[in-house]
Design a protein around this motif. Structure first.
Motif, mmCIF file in Angstrom:
data_model
loop_
_atom_site.group_PDB
_atom_site.id
_atom_site.type_symbol
_atom_site.label_atom_id
_atom_site.label_comp_id
_atom_site.label_asym_id
_atom_site.label_seq_id
_atom_site.Cartn_x
_atom_site.Cartn_y
_atom_site.Cartn_z
ATOM 1 N N GLY A 190 0.800 -1.242 -0.016
ATOM 2 C CA GLY A 190 0.009 0.122 -0.048
ATOM 3 C C GLY A 190 0.923 1.302 -0.147
ATOM 4 O O GLY A 190 0.487 2.475 0.425
ATOM 5 N N HIS A 245 1.870 8.608 6.063
ATOM 6 C CA HIS A 245 1.014 7.803 5.356
ATOM 7 C C HIS A 245 -0.455 8.745 5.322
ATOM 8 O O HIS A 245 -1.046 8.847 4.556
ATOM 9 C CB HIS A 245 0.754 6.403 5.783
ATOM 10 C CG HIS A 245 0.139 5.731 4.974
ATOM 11 N ND1 HIS A 245 0.302 4.192 4.949
ATOM 12 C CD2 HIS A 245 -0.780 5.731 3.998
ATOM 13 C CE1 HIS A 245 -0.508 3.594 3.910
ATOM 14 N NE2 HIS A 245 -1.278 4.543 3.480
ATOM 15 N N HIS A 273 -2.818 10.266 2.619
ATOM 16 C CA HIS A 273 -4.175 10.421 2.256
ATOM 17 C C HIS A 273 -5.017 11.864 2.413
ATOM 18 O O HIS A 273 -5.901 11.808 1.628
ATOM 19 C CB HIS A 273 -4.847 9.428 3.230
ATOM 20 C CG HIS A 273 -4.619 7.992 2.859
ATOM 21 N ND1 HIS A 273 -5.348 7.204 1.750
ATOM 22 C CD2 HIS A 273 -3.538 7.026 3.191
ATOM 23 C CE1 HIS A 273 -4.959 6.086 1.749
ATOM 24 N NE2 HIS A 273 -3.982 5.973 2.429
HETATM 25 ZN ZN LIG Z 1 -2.925 4.321 2.329
#
Ligand SMILES: [Zn+2]
Length: 202
Positions: A39, A98, A102
């Motif tokens: 991811g 992270h 987003h």
């Molecule tokens: Zn992510």
């Protein structure tokens, strides 16, 4: 399969576990707090400790649904009871990096209708690619202030699990250009950073 404790509580720093197997790829535990790279986020590093020994873990990866802890030295024998502990400072910085990405993707989606086409992440440093015709220094500064305004809202971050079909059918949920989530992932773990980005208010 390894019980993935971090998927439920991302703030766990360590767990007791036992060694299930040792393969070329690394050490498999019955449960773990280590995040396997994926991811866009690098795998966790840390240490396994047991009575009379320890080994550094230099990376964590996933193959066929199994989590492998890559040892920097001699692994413990199968059956050993261990304490598995991550390098928390590094992981927490990665989590913040992270989450910031987003929010960035949410801001770009909300204000400029552009999706994510790629990216890369290291602790505290990251790159994100968007499907935009062109960008300028002014645009970058504009995005930076919009992003900082969103972050200043200090919205709670919540975790929930959504069936894959339901998640993929929601155009507001999957903001990558093509779905980058492997087909075996079901349910999908959804992180919500703000109600401000829900379809009703976008
Ligand atoms: Zn992510």
């Amino acid at each position: 399969m390894t019980e993935d404790l971090a998927a439920i509580d991302a703030y766990l720093r360590e767990t007791t576990a036992s060694v299930v197997s040792v393969a070329d790829e690394g050490i498999v535990l019955d449960r773990t707090v280590f995040y396997a790279r994926g991811g866009g986020q690098p795998g966790d590093t840390g240490v396994l400790e047991w009575s009379g020994g320890s080994v550094a873990i230099t990376d964590t990866l996933k193959r066929s649904g199994e989590v492998f802890h890559v040892p920097g030295g001699s692994p413990p024998p199968v059956g050993t009871a261990v304490v598995a502990r991550i390098d928390w400072d590094r992981r927490h910085t990665l989590m913040r990096t992270h989450t910031a990405l987003h929010v960035l993707s949410a801001v770009i989606w909300r204000d400029f209708d552009a999706k994510v086409t790629g990216g890369n992440m290291e602790p505290g440093v990251a790159r994100m690619d968007f499907e935009l015709d062109s960008i300028s220094v002014e645009f970058g500064k504009d995005v930076e202030s919009r992003l900082n305004a969103a972050l200043a809202g200090n919205h709670p971050v919540t975790v929930r699990f959504v069936p894959r079909a339901e998640a993929l059918a929601d155009p507001d949920l999957i903001r990558t250009k093509v779905s980058l989530i492997p087909e075996t992932v079901d349910p999908i773990r959804v992180i919500e950073a703000s109600a401000r980005f829900s379809p009703a208010t976008r």
